[in-house]
Design an enzyme around this catalytic site. Structure first.
Site, PDB file in Angstrom:
ATOM      1  N   CYS A  77       0.849  -1.192   0.000  1.00  0.00           N
ATOM      2  CA  CYS A  77       0.000   0.000   0.000  1.00  0.00           C
ATOM      3  C   CYS A  77       0.889   1.248   0.000  1.00  0.00           C
ATOM      4  O   CYS A  77       1.969   1.247   0.582  1.00  0.00           O
ATOM      5  CB  CYS A  77      -0.936   0.087   1.185  1.00  0.00           C
ATOM      6  SG  CYS A  77      -2.058  -1.289   1.349  1.00  0.00           S
ATOM      7  N   ARG A 117       3.912  -0.264  -4.861  1.00  0.00           N
ATOM      8  CA  ARG A 117       3.672  -0.791  -3.512  1.00  0.00           C
ATOM      9  C   ARG A 117       2.348  -1.549  -3.400  1.00  0.00           C
ATOM     10  O   ARG A 117       2.077  -2.206  -2.391  1.00  0.00           O
ATOM     11  CB  ARG A 117       3.667   0.353  -2.491  1.00  0.00           C
ATOM     12  CG  ARG A 117       4.974   1.094  -2.398  1.00  0.00           C
ATOM     13  CD  ARG A 117       4.876   2.162  -1.353  1.00  0.00           C
ATOM     14  NE  ARG A 117       4.767   1.567  -0.033  1.00  0.00           N
ATOM     15  CZ  ARG A 117       5.795   1.246   0.726  1.00  0.00           C
ATOM     16  NH1 ARG A 117       7.017   1.472   0.309  1.00  0.00           N
ATOM     17  NH2 ARG A 117       5.614   0.713   1.905  1.00  0.00           N
ATOM     18  N   TRP A 170      -2.974  -2.628  -1.626  1.00  0.00           N
ATOM     19  CA  TRP A 170      -2.701  -4.045  -1.808  1.00  0.00           C
ATOM     20  C   TRP A 170      -3.596  -4.740  -0.795  1.00  0.00           C
ATOM     21  O   TRP A 170      -3.363  -4.654   0.416  1.00  0.00           O
ATOM     22  CB  TRP A 170      -1.224  -4.344  -1.546  1.00  0.00           C
ATOM     23  CG  TRP A 170      -0.843  -5.769  -1.784  1.00  0.00           C
ATOM     24  CD1 TRP A 170      -0.449  -6.315  -2.965  1.00  0.00           C
ATOM     25  CD2 TRP A 170      -0.804  -6.834  -0.821  1.00  0.00           C
ATOM     26  NE1 TRP A 170      -0.179  -7.653  -2.798  1.00  0.00           N
ATOM     27  CE2 TRP A 170      -0.390  -7.996  -1.502  1.00  0.00           C
ATOM     28  CE3 TRP A 170      -1.093  -6.920   0.543  1.00  0.00           C
ATOM     29  CZ2 TRP A 170      -0.245  -9.220  -0.860  1.00  0.00           C
ATOM     30  CZ3 TRP A 170      -0.945  -8.148   1.177  1.00  0.00           C
ATOM     31  CH2 TRP A 170      -0.522  -9.283   0.482  1.00  0.00           C
ATOM     32  N   ASN A 195      -1.999   1.943   6.052  1.00  0.00           N
ATOM     33  CA  ASN A 195      -1.168   0.889   5.493  1.00  0.00           C
ATOM     34  C   ASN A 195      -0.796  -0.030   6.650  1.00  0.00           C
ATOM     35  O   ASN A 195      -0.340   0.432   7.686  1.00  0.00           O
ATOM     36  CB  ASN A 195       0.085   1.529   4.868  1.00  0.00           C
ATOM     37  CG  ASN A 195       1.039   0.508   4.301  1.00  0.00           C
ATOM     38  OD1 ASN A 195       0.690  -0.665   4.190  1.00  0.00           O
ATOM     39  ND2 ASN A 195       2.225   0.958   3.943  1.00  0.00           N
ATOM     40  N   GLY A 196      -1.016  -1.340   6.481  1.00  0.00           N
ATOM     41  CA  GLY A 196      -0.707  -2.279   7.565  1.00  0.00           C
ATOM     42  C   GLY A 196      -1.923  -3.143   7.858  1.00  0.00           C
ATOM     43  O   GLY A 196      -2.839  -3.239   7.037  1.00  0.00           O
ATOM     44  N   GLU A 255      16.159 -18.907  -7.303  1.00  0.00           N
ATOM     45  CA  GLU A 255      15.908 -17.514  -7.657  1.00  0.00           C
ATOM     46  C   GLU A 255      15.376 -17.401  -9.091  1.00  0.00           C
ATOM     47  O   GLU A 255      14.461 -16.631  -9.373  1.00  0.00           O
ATOM     48  CB  GLU A 255      17.202 -16.693  -7.466  1.00  0.00           C
ATOM     49  CG  GLU A 255      17.142 -15.250  -7.918  1.00  0.00           C
ATOM     50  CD  GLU A 255      16.050 -14.415  -7.264  1.00  0.00           C
ATOM     51  OE1 GLU A 255      15.411 -14.874  -6.303  1.00  0.00           O
ATOM     52  OE2 GLU A 255      15.804 -13.297  -7.758  1.00  0.00           O
ATOM     53  N   LYS A 269      11.795 -15.753 -10.049  1.00  0.00           N
ATOM     54  CA  LYS A 269      11.692 -14.634 -10.996  1.00  0.00           C
ATOM     55  C   LYS A 269      10.655 -14.968 -12.062  1.00  0.00           C
ATOM     56  O   LYS A 269       9.801 -14.165 -12.380  1.00  0.00           O
ATOM     57  CB  LYS A 269      13.071 -14.414 -11.624  1.00  0.00           C
ATOM     58  CG  LYS A 269      13.492 -13.019 -11.874  1.00  0.00           C
ATOM     59  CD  LYS A 269      14.020 -12.235 -10.708  1.00  0.00           C
ATOM     60  CE  LYS A 269      13.113 -12.103  -9.546  1.00  0.00           C
ATOM     61  NZ  LYS A 269      13.712 -11.707  -8.332  1.00  0.00           N
ATOM     62  N   GLU A 281       6.936 -15.204 -10.671  1.00  0.00           N
ATOM     63  CA  GLU A 281       6.275 -13.977 -10.215  1.00  0.00           C
ATOM     64  C   GLU A 281       5.906 -13.033 -11.351  1.00  0.00           C
ATOM     65  O   GLU A 281       4.924 -12.327 -11.248  1.00  0.00           O
ATOM     66  CB  GLU A 281       7.049 -13.269  -9.088  1.00  0.00           C
ATOM     67  CG  GLU A 281       8.329 -12.611  -9.460  1.00  0.00           C
ATOM     68  CD  GLU A 281       9.002 -11.931  -8.265  1.00  0.00           C
ATOM     69  OE1 GLU A 281       8.320 -11.525  -7.320  1.00  0.00           O
ATOM     70  OE2 GLU A 281      10.236 -11.812  -8.295  1.00  0.00           O
ATOM     71  N   HIS A 321      14.303 -37.615  -6.865  1.00  0.00           N
ATOM     72  CA  HIS A 321      13.475 -37.939  -5.695  1.00  0.00           C
ATOM     73  C   HIS A 321      12.050 -37.399  -5.832  1.00  0.00           C
ATOM     74  O   HIS A 321      11.336 -37.284  -4.848  1.00  0.00           O
ATOM     75  CB  HIS A 321      14.120 -37.382  -4.424  1.00  0.00           C
ATOM     76  CG  HIS A 321      15.465 -37.973  -4.152  1.00  0.00           C
ATOM     77  ND1 HIS A 321      15.646 -39.277  -3.761  1.00  0.00           N
ATOM     78  CD2 HIS A 321      16.705 -37.450  -4.282  1.00  0.00           C
ATOM     79  CE1 HIS A 321      16.936 -39.523  -3.632  1.00  0.00           C
ATOM     80  NE2 HIS A 321      17.605 -38.426  -3.948  1.00  0.00           N
ATOM     81  N   LYS A 379       5.778  -4.536  -3.796  1.00  0.00           N
ATOM     82  CA  LYS A 379       7.226  -4.434  -3.666  1.00  0.00           C
ATOM     83  C   LYS A 379       7.702  -4.643  -2.235  1.00  0.00           C
ATOM     84  O   LYS A 379       8.678  -5.317  -1.979  1.00  0.00           O
ATOM     85  CB  LYS A 379       7.672  -3.068  -4.193  1.00  0.00           C
ATOM     86  CG  LYS A 379       9.173  -2.862  -4.185  1.00  0.00           C
ATOM     87  CD  LYS A 379       9.819  -3.701  -5.258  1.00  0.00           C
ATOM     88  CE  LYS A 379      11.334  -3.648  -5.198  1.00  0.00           C
ATOM     89  NZ  LYS A 379      11.915  -4.785  -5.937  1.00  0.00           N
TER      90      LYS A 379
HETATM   91  O1  M6R Z   1      12.417  -5.918   0.643  1.00  0.00           O
HETATM   92  P1  M6R Z   1      12.847  -7.332   0.869  1.00  0.00           P
HETATM   93  O2  M6R Z   1      14.143  -7.658   0.212  1.00  0.00           O
HETATM   94  O3  M6R Z   1      12.833  -7.742   2.301  1.00  0.00           O
HETATM   95  O4  M6R Z   1      11.742  -8.206   0.136  1.00  0.00           O
HETATM   96  C1  M6R Z   1      11.743  -9.599   0.243  1.00  0.00           C
HETATM   97  C2  M6R Z   1      10.823 -10.222  -0.777  1.00  0.00           C
HETATM   98  O5  M6R Z   1       9.519  -9.787  -0.576  1.00  0.00           O
HETATM   99  C3  M6R Z   1      11.248  -9.903  -2.207  1.00  0.00           C
HETATM  100  O6  M6R Z   1      12.562 -10.286  -2.453  1.00  0.00           O
HETATM  101  C4  M6R Z   1      10.315 -10.597  -3.214  1.00  0.00           C
HETATM  102  O7  M6R Z   1      10.472 -11.972  -3.139  1.00  0.00           O
HETATM  103  C5  M6R Z   1      10.572 -10.068  -4.619  1.00  0.00           C
HETATM  104  N1  M6R Z   1       9.349  -9.778  -5.276  1.00  0.00           N
HETATM  105  C6  M6R Z   1      11.322 -11.010  -5.463  1.00  0.00           C
HETATM  106  O8  M6R Z   1      11.534 -10.559  -6.749  1.00  0.00           O
END
Ligand code: M6R
Length: 610
Positions: free
Chosen positions: A2, A27, A77, A103-104, A483, A487, A490, A506, A605
């Site tokens: 948010c 956000r 969000w 926000n929260g 990773e 990527k 998402e 396995h 984000k």
């Molecule tokens: O701000 P942070 O690095 O703590 O965020 C952690 C994750 O939320 C963040 O890395 C998320 O997985 C990303 N969208 C990955 O691309």
């Protein structure tokens, strides 16, 4: 998670709020709204819309606001209540004179709502946030500050809050616990915002509001208080990064721009931290004796930062001989982590506001551990709560998919591991020097990889129709595989699994047929032959293989369907290089499938809720 922006001043509020919301859209982007005070009547005027901010913009064009100099706005969000117009913020109280953005999460909202309902309040939305407006209304006796102060004492959970009221046409109130909020200090105008980019074209002077603090803003005055109403002297910081840093600069997407920034980010980091043959980490405050005393290291992080932490484990164990444990922050508290005064907890976070990571850090602190954070955002909650902060200085990362923040976290972990290795003397000086020499070459190797992006794009597009991907890696590139999968899933919404290649037999091998694509990290390493065996196992089951291999490897093309080459480097540094083609593959597949690269569905984000 948010975005909030609020304005009080001598200029028109709506253009500032709308412009700010656009900068905060990363956000959260499932609905948005703006509320202002009517300049002549004692009324609030609200416009809300579901979907992205462009929908709100269209609505405002059709139904313009009156000229107002005070307002609050929000991009959401969703947590409680579906993402729609009714649940969008701002939320008003029953009388329609008090307006809030939040926000929260208010954890006790159900109890509060029940009680307020008994007292005659009626609610319009399904959100937890709306109770805040009603609570303030219930305490309001002509003094808005006093009413907000009383209301927030009743709230459990996390919040960044902005409040205005048509009873007080020159007053904006802010409060925070657990969710970021900054105050922008202007000339005859002041601002509140979840993040600096929202107000950067208006002011660079900011106050990072601390947890448990609230503030009153008028156009000419800012006062900060603790929750008991005691005045606190605020510290004004200056934001130094340029506006360009939060613009696309000719790239189609922030993600592409941020991938291209990686050579520079790493180059600057290495230039500032490697002095001759020494590693000097600004913010590192452990003495040699304290380093020698370290009994174990625990790394806590989420998502991409967690994958950086996993790579960190391999590096620190290999270079410094210190045992490292890596935990997903959200799980850390649920086991009984054994920590002591000799334990170091490294918290990795781009935003420094990730609620799970902050909770893990608080738990670790209670157990006596020293907290070292690797963080990108200056002045973030994590930075403030840590004993030592190693800033990555990657600059603002706007694309939801983390790219430059990840490789910067890796860069910092390499430097930290080398620093620890030097003190612990676990490996020889010549081995350290070789590693440093190779590390310094990585920025130019990034540039080299970026020059091959057209051929990576071709491979990505050829494989973009697959409905399922597997990513496999071994040893230090097992986290790289995880990773790569994160990527891809998402930003393209394709189910993708990251696995240690040894685990394939396995279980995941059951997935393999001609409809699956498998990305194998097969760079030069001690486990190369084993990766080739994995590739053969996949190919004999008709799976397609995209291999990430080291330049000069003539053997790999005999086995893999497609090969993406990365330059040769030190074996321990391959995660730094392999990350980039995986980012590019995810990017091009996402674009080909018509997905929203920078603002993928359901994500935000900065994840400020647990
Ligand atoms: O701000 P942070 O690095 O703590 O965020 C952690 C994750 O939320 C963040 O890395 C998320 O997985 C990303 N969208 C990955 O691309």
């Amino acid at each position: 998670m948010c975005g909030i922006i609020g304005y009080v001043g001598e200029n028109q509020a709506v253009p500032v709020l709308l412009g700010g919301l656009k900068k905060l859209e990363y956000r959260g982007y499932d609905s948005s709204g703006i509320g202002v005070l009517h300049p002549e009547k004692a009324q609030i005027v609200l416009r809300k819309s579901d979907g992205k901010i462009k929908n709100l913009e269209k609505l405002i064009a059709k139904q313009p606001f009156p000229k107002s100099t005070i307002g609050i706005s929000h991009t959401r969000w969703a947590t409680h209540g579906a993402p729609n117009k009714v649940n969008a913020h701002p939320h008003a109280d029953g009388s329609g004179h008090i307006l809030i953005v939040h926000n929260g999460i208010i954890e006790n909202y159900e109890l509060l709502k029940k009680d307020l309902k008994k007292r005659g309040h009626t609610f319009k939305s399904d959100t937890d946030s709306e109770v805040i407006a009603h609570l303030i209304e219930s305490y309001y006796k002509g003094d808005l500050f006093a009413a907000v102060k009383k209301a927030i004492k009743k709230l459990n959970g996390a919040y960044a809050l902005g409040v205005i009221s048509s009873y007080h046409p020159d007053l904006l109130i802010a409060a925070r616990i657990g969710s970021p909020l900054i105050i922008g200090c202007g000339k005859n105008e002041n601002f509140i915002a979840s993040d600096a980019p929202a107000i950067l074209d208006c002011t660079r002077r900011v106050i990072y509001l601390k947890d448990g603090h609230m503030a009153t803003l008028s156009k000419s005055q800012i006062k900060v208080f603790d929750f008991n109403g005691k005045v606190v002297k605020p510290k004004i910081d200056r934001i130094t990064y340029s506006l360009d840093a939060v613009a696309k600069q000719g790239f189609d997407h922030f993600m592409m721009k941020e991938m291209h920034e990686q050579p520079d980010v790493l180059k600057k980091m290495l230039a500032s931290c490697i002095k001759g043959k020494q590693v000097v980490l600004d913010g590192w405050n452990l003495s040699e004796q304290q380093i020698k005393n370290i009994s174990n290291i625990t790394i806590v992080a989420c998502g991409t930062a967690y994958h950086a932490g996993m790579v960190g484990r391999y590096i620190i164990e290999a270079l410094a001989g210190i045992s490292v444990n890596v935990d997903v922050s959200s799980e850390f508290r649920y086991r009984n982590p054994i920590l002591s005064k000799k334990s170091i907890v490294i918290a990795i976070s781009q935003s420094g506001e990730t609620a799970d990571t902050l909770a893990a850090v608080r738990e670790a602190k209670q157990k006596g551990a020293k907290i070292v954070s690797i963080c990108n955002v200056l002045g973030s909650s994590l930075a403030r709560e840590s004993d030592a902060v190693l800033y990555t200085h990657a600059g603002p990362e706007i694309g939801v998919a983390s790219t430059k923040a990840y490789t910067a976290q890796l860069g910092m972990l390499y430097l930290l591991a080398i620093k620890l290795a030097m003190v612990k003397k676990y490996i020889s000086t010549s081995e350290i020097n070789t590693l440093i020499t190779q590390l310094k070459k990585v920025p130019s190797l990034y540039t080299k990889i970026l020059k091959t992006k057209t051929s990576i794009a071709k491979i990505a597009r050829t494989n973009s129709h697959f409905g399922c991907f597997l990513f496999l890696g071994r040893n230090i590139n097992y986290p790289t595989a995880m990773e790569g999968a994160l990527k891809l899933k998402e930003i393209s919404y394709i189910p993708a699994e990251g696995y240690a290649a040894g685990e394939m037999k396995h279980g995941p091998i059951a997935l393999i047929d001609e409809y699956r694509a498998v990305v194998c990290i097969a760079t030069e390493s001690d486990t190369y032959e084993k990766m080739i065996s994995n590739i053969q196992e996949i190919r004999s089951r008709k799976g397609k293989v995209i291999a990430i291999a080291t330049e000069g490897d003539k053997n790999i093309s005999k086995h893999a369907t497609h090969v993406v080459y990365v330059p040769k480097t030190h074996k321990l540094l391959t995660p730094l290089l392999a990350a980039l083609p995986l980012q590019l593959i995810a990017y091009y597949i996402s674009v080909k499938r018509g997905c929203d690269v920078d603002q993928p569905r359901n994500l935000a984000k900065s994840v400020t809720v647990e």
